[in-house]
Design a protein around this motif. Structure first.
Motif, mmCIF file in Angstrom:
data_model
loop_
_atom_site.group_PDB
_atom_site.id
_atom_site.type_symbol
_atom_site.label_atom_id
_atom_site.label_comp_id
_atom_site.label_asym_id
_atom_site.label_seq_id
_atom_site.Cartn_x
_atom_site.Cartn_y
_atom_site.Cartn_z
ATOM 1 N N PRO A 92 9.018 2.980 -9.468
ATOM 2 C CA PRO A 92 8.513 2.783 -8.099
ATOM 3 C C PRO A 92 7.071 3.280 -7.957
ATOM 4 O O PRO A 92 6.255 2.633 -7.283
ATOM 5 C CB PRO A 92 9.462 3.627 -7.243
ATOM 6 N N ALA A 93 6.740 4.405 -8.610
ATOM 7 C CA ALA A 93 5.373 4.925 -8.512
ATOM 8 C C ALA A 93 4.394 3.955 -9.155
ATOM 9 O O ALA A 93 3.346 3.628 -8.592
ATOM 10 C CB ALA A 93 5.286 6.291 -9.195
ATOM 11 N N PHE A 94 4.750 3.471 -10.343
ATOM 12 C CA PHE A 94 3.866 2.557 -11.069
ATOM 13 C C PHE A 94 3.680 1.263 -10.287
ATOM 14 O O PHE A 94 2.587 0.696 -10.220
ATOM 15 C CB PHE A 94 4.446 2.277 -12.451
ATOM 16 N N GLY A 138 0.840 -1.194 0.000
ATOM 17 C CA GLY A 138 0.000 0.000 0.000
ATOM 18 C C GLY A 138 0.865 1.230 0.000
ATOM 19 O O GLY A 138 2.105 1.149 -0.035
ATOM 20 N N GLY A 139 0.231 2.402 0.028
ATOM 21 C CA GLY A 139 0.967 3.652 -0.004
ATOM 22 C C GLY A 139 1.372 3.984 -1.429
ATOM 23 O O GLY A 139 1.286 3.144 -2.328
ATOM 24 N N PHE A 140 1.792 5.226 -1.627
ATOM 25 C CA PHE A 140 2.166 5.642 -2.967
ATOM 26 C C PHE A 140 3.528 6.301 -2.899
ATOM 27 O O PHE A 140 3.765 7.211 -2.110
ATOM 28 C CB PHE A 140 1.121 6.634 -3.509
ATOM 29 N N ALA A 141 4.462 5.811 -3.718
ATOM 30 C CA ALA A 141 5.836 6.299 -3.662
ATOM 31 C C ALA A 141 5.953 7.716 -4.212
ATOM 32 O O ALA A 141 6.901 8.428 -3.903
ATOM 33 C CB ALA A 141 6.741 5.347 -4.440
ATOM 34 N N GLY A 142 5.000 8.147 -5.021
ATOM 35 C CA GLY A 142 5.088 9.484 -5.629
ATOM 36 C C GLY A 142 5.881 9.441 -6.910
ATOM 37 O O GLY A 142 6.841 8.665 -7.054
ATOM 38 N N TRP A 143 5.427 10.213 -7.883
ATOM 39 C CA TRP A 143 6.080 10.172 -9.211
ATOM 40 C C TRP A 143 7.492 10.739 -9.146
ATOM 41 O O TRP A 143 8.323 10.443 -10.005
ATOM 42 C CB TRP A 143 5.251 10.933 -10.247
ATOM 43 N N LYS A 144 7.758 11.569 -8.102
ATOM 44 C CA LYS A 144 9.107 12.169 -8.006
ATOM 45 C C LYS A 144 10.158 11.097 -7.764
ATOM 46 O O LYS A 144 11.322 11.237 -8.133
ATOM 47 C CB LYS A 144 9.133 13.191 -6.861
#
Lengths: 320, 511
Positions: free
Chosen positions: A177-179, A166-172
């Motif tokens: 990792p975000a995908f 869960g959680g979102f790594a962020g596109w930055k």
């Protein structure tokens, strides 16, 4: 012709949005009694209530409140969230990088799973492959997406450690990792929808395969492959497209659950929080956006249908 | 010169033999007519010749085509012949076209996908073939979709799509059944032309015996999956007794006109119906179509009136107004008694019966009677329908039986006027004869007035007392049926009569 259809769809879109805005406004602001009291609780002091009412503009007549809200919209001012004390637009903008890819990709994934499965299944009805696909679809249909989400987390995150739970790594942090953090939510959203769509695809293709024009194409000596791609599938696409338009609304509803299960910072979770905290400006803003996107997708579906079907194209062309 | 020779074609579906030992030949430039009642195996024969049998049907026999012998059970070998050596056209040209593809591309498609033509090249050749098939030059075929052209034009395009690959044999399965008489004649003329000028061998399947007799060189008669008669034309009683009998049936002499005057039942005064072709609230342009224009007529009690005209002449629009299903834009419909009961019977009987209801329930519905009520049984018996069939559903009975059920439903309500919209044009000639006899009997028994809408003037002649000819929504001629037949005035009437009276028939009637 197509330009006219396009203009027509745009006019339709605006008309629908206005209608939707009236409904959202009435439901949120008028129906459940005093919003200020709802926010502060029944034992709050009258002067605090009055101050909040003034701050929200609730002491104004209804049409003035509505007009102020709509004019704000046109100036990209969605109001300020009560709980976050941040402009609603800023809050939404923060969530879009999660929600837009999630919605678009799950719709794409749904289609990519459903059309080949449905087509293979329809190709030889009653074959072993058809039976296997149909049993699979039945299973996928029976799964509630919340349970499917938990199942996916158990196996791919907890068991195999391939993907985050869960959680979102962020596109930055980079595209991969975000995908990666979106893969399981995507599957949980798309699989049940794909099962529904695949059944529709199968039924529609079988139905169209019975049409006389298929016999006509065979009589002209076309190969079965040509008949499938150039005659059966385009005709089956029309009802399939309209089902896809309807499914988008369910997909949006599904994100509220899925984003909560996977703790993704998306719009679905935002509106969920807004509702639990009775953050009226935020509810109205996000609701308008979601309603708008559903209407937009359905108008887009109509437009695609007109691109495929000359009957719709000429008809709407002539009516303008 | 024999182009096609079929040797002992049999087809089994499960253990049932649906085609039994069929053999015939088609020569270069020859038109062979194939007739038979529905279910006799005509279409199955057509499908077998093209290798297009349903999956569960097992064929046997041989087909010699251009001197090359093929086993009929070798479906795979047929894939290559289909279209290229044997072309197939069939009824319902509307359904035979992919609605998403332009008319012209249907013709060009096979050239591109089979013969590797480029689209522009294929379209060029397709346009030439469309011209050959008499598809109007003024219509941009590659920018017109199937729903945008008429039935006759669609049939011409279907013929062009078959001709474009230059087959030696064309199988035409009821190619004109869905068309009006004038268009039917034009299409038959085109087929004749293809046979005599290009040497195309044609197997023409039809239930319209008079039409076949006009253009075929030879007739074959099928019954229960067998070929029972074969005769060169013109027919002789000795050669083909059954064909000769069927021919008689299709041209039975008209019923004697009742001598008494009919008291007026219903009158219309200057009835018009306009359709404003307008859709959508942003519509700017609107086209007004006059479906019915200034029609004044009267119907007597117990009188049978034939309303004839080509398709699109406004027959059905007028019928809908008389039945109260539609409102006239102008004019009045007046019943002598103030009001009257009307029932309608439609062309497609199966389509007008609820597929999930038993026949008995459908017949009982107008009077809210249960399916097994004695009155329902009586209506069925009146319509010549075996009461045992009342417990069945529409798909379990034949087309003729379904039409009887529709008639039973209509008469169970004891109507003053029965409107019949093309009630026999979807039926084969034997059933057609039975239904026409039934209508005669019902008039005699119950004195029901009938308005009989048809483009089949020979049926009109047999049944009706008076005839009204409609063209572009207007009455162009009306009078006693016998008078109209002996001395037609208007050009449209003449065309309709000419189209339906073959020279053979005239000869037969004189003898």
């Amino acid at each position: 012709m197509l330009i006219r259809v396009l203009i027509q769809k745009l006019v339709g879109l605006i008309a629908f949005l206005l209608l939707a805005s009236v409904f959202i406004f009435l439901i949120v602001d008028v129906l459940p009694g005093d919003p200020a009291e709802l926010m502060l609780g029944t034992d709050s002091r009258p002067d605090t209530l009055q101050a909040l009412r003034h701050q929200l503009g609730l002491d104004q007549p209804l049409p003035v409140q509505y007009a102020a809200w709509i004019i704000g919209f046109l100036r990209f001012d969605f109001g300020t969230s009560m709980t976050y004390a941040t402009p609603v637009l800023t809050l939404i903008a923060e969530r879009l990088p999660v929600s837009v890819p999630l919605a678009v990709m799950s719709l794409a994934l749904t289609t990519m799973i459903a059309i080949p499965l449905g087509a293979f299944s329809a190709h030889q009805p009653g074959s072993a492959l058809d039976r296997m696909i149909r049993i699979g679809l039945q299973l996928a249909l029976a799964l509630p997406n919340i349970w499917l989400a938990l199942l996916l987390i158990m196996s791919f995150a907890v068991g195999l450690h391939w993907l985050p739970a869960g959680g979102f790594a962020g596109w930055k942090s980079g595209a991969w990792p975000a995908f990666k953090s979106l893969i399981l939510p995507l599957l949980a959203l798309a699989i049940p929808q794909a099962a529904i769509l695949a059944r529709i695809v199968r039924a529609e293709m079988r139905d169209k395969a019975q049409e006389l024009f298929v016999l006509g194409a065979r009589a002209r000596g076309l190969s079965e492959k040509d008949i499938l791609w150039h005659h059966i599938l385009p005709n089956a696409m029309l009802p399939i497209l309209s089902i896809m338009g309807l499914q988008f609304a369910f997909l949006i509803a599904g994100t509220v659950i899925i984003e909560t299960v996977f703790s993704l910072p998306g719009l679905g979770r935002l509106i969920f929080q807004a509702i639990t905290q009775r953050d009226l400006p935020l509810i109205k803003g996000v609701a308008m956006l979601l309603v708008g996107s559903v209407i937009f997708i359905n108008q887009l579906v109509d437009l695609l249908a007109a691109l495929i079907d000359p009957r719709l194209r000429r008809q709407s062309g002539a009516s303008l | 010169m024999t182009t096609l020779e079929l040797k002992s074609l049999s087809v089994n579906i499960g253990s049932r033999r649906v085609l039994d030992n069929l053999s015939f030949t088609i020569s270069k430039g020859e038109i062979v007519g194939l007739v038979g009642a529905s279910g006799s195996g005509k279409s199955m024969t057509a499908r077998a010749l093209c290798g297009l049998l349903p999956n569960h049907a097992k064929p046997s026999g041989t087909l010699i085509l251009n001197g090359e012998t093929n086993a009929l059970d070798d479906i795979k070998a047929f894939a290559d012949k289909r279209g290229r050596d044997i072309g197939l056209i069939f009824q319902d040209p509307a359904g035979a076209f992919n609605p998403l593809m332009s008319i012209g591309d249907h013709v060009a498609e096979a050239l591109v996908r089979r013969d590797g033509f480029t689209w522009p090249h294929a379209r060029e050749k397709a346009r030439a073939t469309l011209d050959r098939a008499g598809f109007p030059k003024s219509i941009p075929a590659f920018d017109r979709y199937p729903h945008e052209v008429s039935g006759g034009q669609r049939q011409r395009a279907m013929i062009a799509a078959a001709l474009v690959q230059a087959p030696k044999i064309l199988i035409a399965d009821e190619p004109t059944t869905a068309l009006d008489v004038t268009t039917e004649n034009a299409i038959l003329k085109l087929l004749k032309q293809c046979a005599s000028e290009d040497g195309l061998g044609i197997l023409l399947i039809s239930h319209d015996l008079p039409a076949l007799a006009r253009i075929a060189d030879r007739l074959l008669l099928m019954k229960d999956g067998r070929l029972i008669e074969s005769s060169q034309l013109p027919l002789t009683e000795a050669d083909a007794p059954e064909l000769a009998r069927l021919f008689e049936l299709s041209h039975k002499a008209p019923a004697p006109s009742p001598s008494h005057e009919h008291p007026t039942l219903l009158q219309t005064k200057a009835v018009s119906k306009r359709h404003n072709n307008r859709s959508g609230f942003l519509s700017g342009s609107r086209a007004t179509i006059h479906a019915v224009k200034n029609v004044s007529l009267s119907i007597g009690e117990g009188e049978i009136i034939a309303l004839v005209g080509e398709s699109g002449s406004g027959k059905s629009s007028l019928a809908r107004i008389l039945a109260g299903l539609d409102r006239a834009s102008h004019g009045d419909v007046m019943w002598a008694s103030g009001k009257g009961r009307v029932q309608m019977v439609f062309q497609d009987p199966a389509g007008s019966l609820n597929p999930r209801w038993t026949i008995g329930r459908s017949i009982g519905e107008p009077l809210s009677l249960p399916a097994d009520h004695p009155q329902v049984k009586e209506a069925a018996r009146d319509a010549g329908l075996d009461p045992a069939l009342l417990t069945r559903c529409p798909h379990q009975i034949s087309g003729g039986q379904a039409q009887r059920a529709a008639i039973a439903r209509a008469i169970s309500a004891r109507p003053d006027l029965l409107i019949l919209d093309e009630p026999v044009s979807a039926l084969d000639f034997e059933i057609r004869d039975q239904i026409l006899s039934l209508l005669e009997r019902l008039r005699a028994m119950h004195g029901i007035a009938m308005m009989f809408i048809t483009h089949d003037v020979s049926a009109a002649r047999r049944l009706s007392d008076r005839m009204i000819v409609l063209d572009k929504g207007e009455i162009v001629e009306s009078g006693l049926t016998a008078d109209v037949f002996s001395a037609p005035h208007h050009a449209v009437t003449k065309a309709l009569l000419a189209a339906a009276s073959p020279s053979i028939k005239e000869g037969r009637e004189r003898s």
